[in-house]
Design a protein around this motif. Sequence first.
Motif, PDB file in Angstrom:
ATOM      1  N   GLY A 115      37.775  38.012  46.323  1.00  0.00           N
ATOM      2  CA  GLY A 115      37.254  39.358  46.032  1.00  0.00           C
ATOM      3  C   GLY A 115      35.784  39.261  45.683  1.00  0.00           C
ATOM      4  N   LEU A 158      46.717  43.468  43.009  1.00  0.00           N
ATOM      5  CA  LEU A 158      46.966  42.179  43.665  1.00  0.00           C
ATOM      6  C   LEU A 158      46.960  41.012  42.687  1.00  0.00           C
ATOM      7  CD1 LEU A 158      44.586  42.722  46.725  1.00  0.00           C
ATOM      8  CD2 LEU A 158      47.077  42.919  46.710  1.00  0.00           C
ATOM      9  N   ALA A 193      40.249  37.155  32.421  1.00  0.00           N
ATOM     10  CA  ALA A 193      38.792  37.150  32.249  1.00  0.00           C
ATOM     11  C   ALA A 193      38.339  38.373  31.433  1.00  0.00           C
ATOM     12  CB  ALA A 193      38.114  37.130  33.617  1.00  0.00           C
ATOM     13  N   TYR A 229      34.763  41.020  27.526  1.00  0.00           N
ATOM     14  CA  TYR A 229      34.271  41.713  26.323  1.00  0.00           C
ATOM     15  C   TYR A 229      34.552  40.901  25.052  1.00  0.00           C
ATOM     16  CZ  TYR A 229      32.827  45.846  28.884  1.00  0.00           C
ATOM     17  OH  TYR A 229      32.167  46.705  29.736  1.00  0.00           O
ATOM     18  N   TYR A 243      43.287  51.047  31.645  1.00  0.00           N
ATOM     19  CA  TYR A 243      42.197  50.062  31.729  1.00  0.00           C
ATOM     20  C   TYR A 243      41.594  49.902  30.331  1.00  0.00           C
ATOM     21  CZ  TYR A 243      38.436  47.558  34.192  1.00  0.00           C
ATOM     22  OH  TYR A 243      37.566  46.591  34.656  1.00  0.00           O
TER      23      TYR A 243
HETATM   24  N1  NAD Z   1      35.555  42.538  33.567  1.00  0.00           N
HETATM   25  C1  NAD Z   1      34.702  43.444  34.023  1.00  0.00           C
HETATM   26  O1  NAD Z   1      33.752  43.775  33.343  1.00  0.00           O
HETATM   27  C2  NAD Z   1      34.936  44.029  35.383  1.00  0.00           C
HETATM   28  C3  NAD Z   1      33.942  44.753  36.027  1.00  0.00           C
HETATM   29  C4  NAD Z   1      34.204  45.236  37.316  1.00  0.00           C
HETATM   30  C5  NAD Z   1      35.426  44.995  37.926  1.00  0.00           C
HETATM   31  N2  NAD Z   1      36.366  44.282  37.251  1.00  0.00           N
HETATM   32  C6  NAD Z   1      37.668  43.943  37.887  1.00  0.00           C
HETATM   33  O2  NAD Z   1      37.386  43.199  39.071  1.00  0.00           O
HETATM   34  C7  NAD Z   1      38.321  43.507  40.075  1.00  0.00           C
HETATM   35  C8  NAD Z   1      37.577  43.958  41.336  1.00  0.00           C
HETATM   36  O3  NAD Z   1      36.813  45.098  41.028  1.00  0.00           O
HETATM   37  P1  NAD Z   1      35.594  45.539  41.970  1.00  0.00           P
HETATM   38  O4  NAD Z   1      34.770  46.462  41.165  1.00  0.00           O
HETATM   39  O5  NAD Z   1      34.961  44.353  42.568  1.00  0.00           O
HETATM   40  O6  NAD Z   1      36.388  46.355  43.088  1.00  0.00           O
HETATM   41  P2  NAD Z   1      35.855  46.757  44.533  1.00  0.00           P
HETATM   42  O7  NAD Z   1      36.850  47.718  45.083  1.00  0.00           O
HETATM   43  O8  NAD Z   1      34.425  47.154  44.476  1.00  0.00           O
HETATM   44  O9  NAD Z   1      35.921  45.408  45.367  1.00  0.00           O
HETATM   45  C9  NAD Z   1      37.148  44.772  45.594  1.00  0.00           C
HETATM   46  C10 NAD Z   1      36.921  43.688  46.629  1.00  0.00           C
HETATM   47  O10 NAD Z   1      38.160  43.009  46.812  1.00  0.00           O
HETATM   48  C11 NAD Z   1      38.363  42.844  48.193  1.00  0.00           C
HETATM   49  N3  NAD Z   1      39.776  42.651  48.485  1.00  0.00           N
HETATM   50  C12 NAD Z   1      40.682  43.544  48.988  1.00  0.00           C
HETATM   51  N4  NAD Z   1      41.858  42.935  49.183  1.00  0.00           N
HETATM   52  C13 NAD Z   1      41.711  41.646  48.782  1.00  0.00           C
HETATM   53  C14 NAD Z   1      42.565  40.513  48.748  1.00  0.00           C
HETATM   54  N5  NAD Z   1      43.822  40.587  49.184  1.00  0.00           N
HETATM   55  N6  NAD Z   1      42.086  39.360  48.262  1.00  0.00           N
HETATM   56  C15 NAD Z   1      40.809  39.263  47.832  1.00  0.00           C
HETATM   57  N7  NAD Z   1      39.941  40.294  47.866  1.00  0.00           N
HETATM   58  C16 NAD Z   1      40.391  41.468  48.318  1.00  0.00           C
HETATM   59  C17 NAD Z   1      37.756  44.071  48.822  1.00  0.00           C
HETATM   60  O11 NAD Z   1      37.466  43.861  50.205  1.00  0.00           O
HETATM   61  C18 NAD Z   1      36.494  44.255  47.984  1.00  0.00           C
HETATM   62  O12 NAD Z   1      35.413  43.523  48.493  1.00  0.00           O
HETATM   63  C19 NAD Z   1      39.236  44.552  39.484  1.00  0.00           C
HETATM   64  O13 NAD Z   1      40.373  43.934  38.992  1.00  0.00           O
HETATM   65  C20 NAD Z   1      38.461  45.143  38.320  1.00  0.00           C
HETATM   66  O14 NAD Z   1      39.321  45.558  37.301  1.00  0.00           O
HETATM   67  C21 NAD Z   1      36.143  43.798  36.004  1.00  0.00           C
END
Ligand code: NAD
Length: 365
Positions: free
Chosen positions: A10, A75, A120, A123, A181
């Motif tokens: 991802g 996922l 992960a 915070y 969340y």
């Molecule tokens: N801890 C934090 O501060 C923080 C911040 C942002 C996002 N997140 C978490 O990160 C994760 C992703 O969020 P995001 O903002 O990047 O979402 P996003 O929708 O912007 O991106 C998700 C990515 O995952 C890809 N993806 C789809 N299916 C997949 C698979 N089977 N295997 C691997 N990758 C796949 C998509 O193509 C895309 O590029 C979420 O779980 C979100 O909760 C956490």
Amino acid sequence: MGNLRIGIAGLNRGRHFYEDFTKVDGADVIAVMDPNQEVLQAFCSKYKAVKALTDYQDLLDSDIDAVVIASPIQLHVEQAVAALERNIHVLSEVTAATKLYDCMILLEAARKSKAQYMMAENYCYIRENIAVRNMVKAGLFGELYYAEGEYLHNVVDLYSTAAGEPTWRLEEIASKRGAIYGTHSLGPIINWFDSRVISVNCLGSGSHTVPAYKNDDSTIMLCRTESGGLINIRLDTISNRPHNMGYYTLQGTKGCYEAPRVPGGEHRVWLKDYAASSEEWLPLANFYKAFLPKELIDFPEAAKTSHHWGADYFMVKDFVRCIREGRPVPIDIYRSLEFTLPGIMSQASIAHGGVPVTVPDVHKW
Ligand SMILES: NC(=O)c1ccc[n+]([C@@H]2O[C@H](COP(=O)([O-])OP(=O)(O)OC[C@H]3O[C@@H](n4cnc5c(N)ncnc54)[C@H](O)[C@@H]3O)[C@@H](O)[C@H]2O)c1
């Protein structure tokens, strides 16, 4: 042990992990994957060549020691279980799971695996949150009994694509009621209390800003801890207002902590044993020297350029250090589920008018 070989799944959020893993000693990102070719190509054109894949199984087949799961939330369990079954360590984005049953599946896989699982929850690595935790441990706040955490982050733009298609966030967050969340707010507070949540009451404001969403504009989750404390979590990803993703307050018998209500303000404490009067607030920073490790005081450039106020860098560094030294990770499978489960159970509470709902004790599963 040599350098940890890391794979990242991802690549939107995963890009940040890539940057942080390249800054810390003892780890090499050797493979990345994303099913979206455009995302993959954009990544490869920006960062130095690593093995770039579109299939998760191929990532696990890439001789990696640890995988970072930064894929859509629904996922996480499936991907974490697949890695744990192959004794590959997991650093999974929040939340660990979205369903009660999936928490059980994940726990079972983690128990059977020779590898470690860590959620992960970055915070928990925010400098102020670590300082407060260390001050709690040293008894400066006395006995803890109340805390608040707020995650106010308008992500309406992320609930659909530019073409108007629903995203995973719309399906998993905006289409459900509850504090789904909430781990960014709850995680650091659970660490302060060092106790688990035993029940939740959840109520919502209703949907006003975008009436089509099922998720309330503001959701309140009241958590009772095993230690007798009360935690008030507010989650709002919809309201029109500036962000404040890191508001916390803490109250104990000997003192309290107040994060700024408006970002940029000062973090303050009132502590009975330190204040000159009942009204004297002191900057939290006054306590850094005594209660933070040197690295968090120095705050290296690598942290300054890392996301979430440097927390991502310190989290990645800690994960690598623990795995390489064979030490337990700090947010292990039990803690990860203790952060995640209240939000899952809050959905049952809000569906029944805010009634108290028991949060299961994962240690008894
Ligand atoms: N801890 C934090 O501060 C923080 C911040 C942002 C996002 N997140 C978490 O990160 C994760 C992703 O969020 P995001 O903002 O990047 O979402 P996003 O929708 O912007 O991106 C998700 C990515 O995952 C890809 N993806 C789809 N299916 C997949 C698979 N089977 N295997 C691997 N990758 C796949 C998509 O193509 C895309 O590029 C979420 O779980 C979100 O909760 C956490």
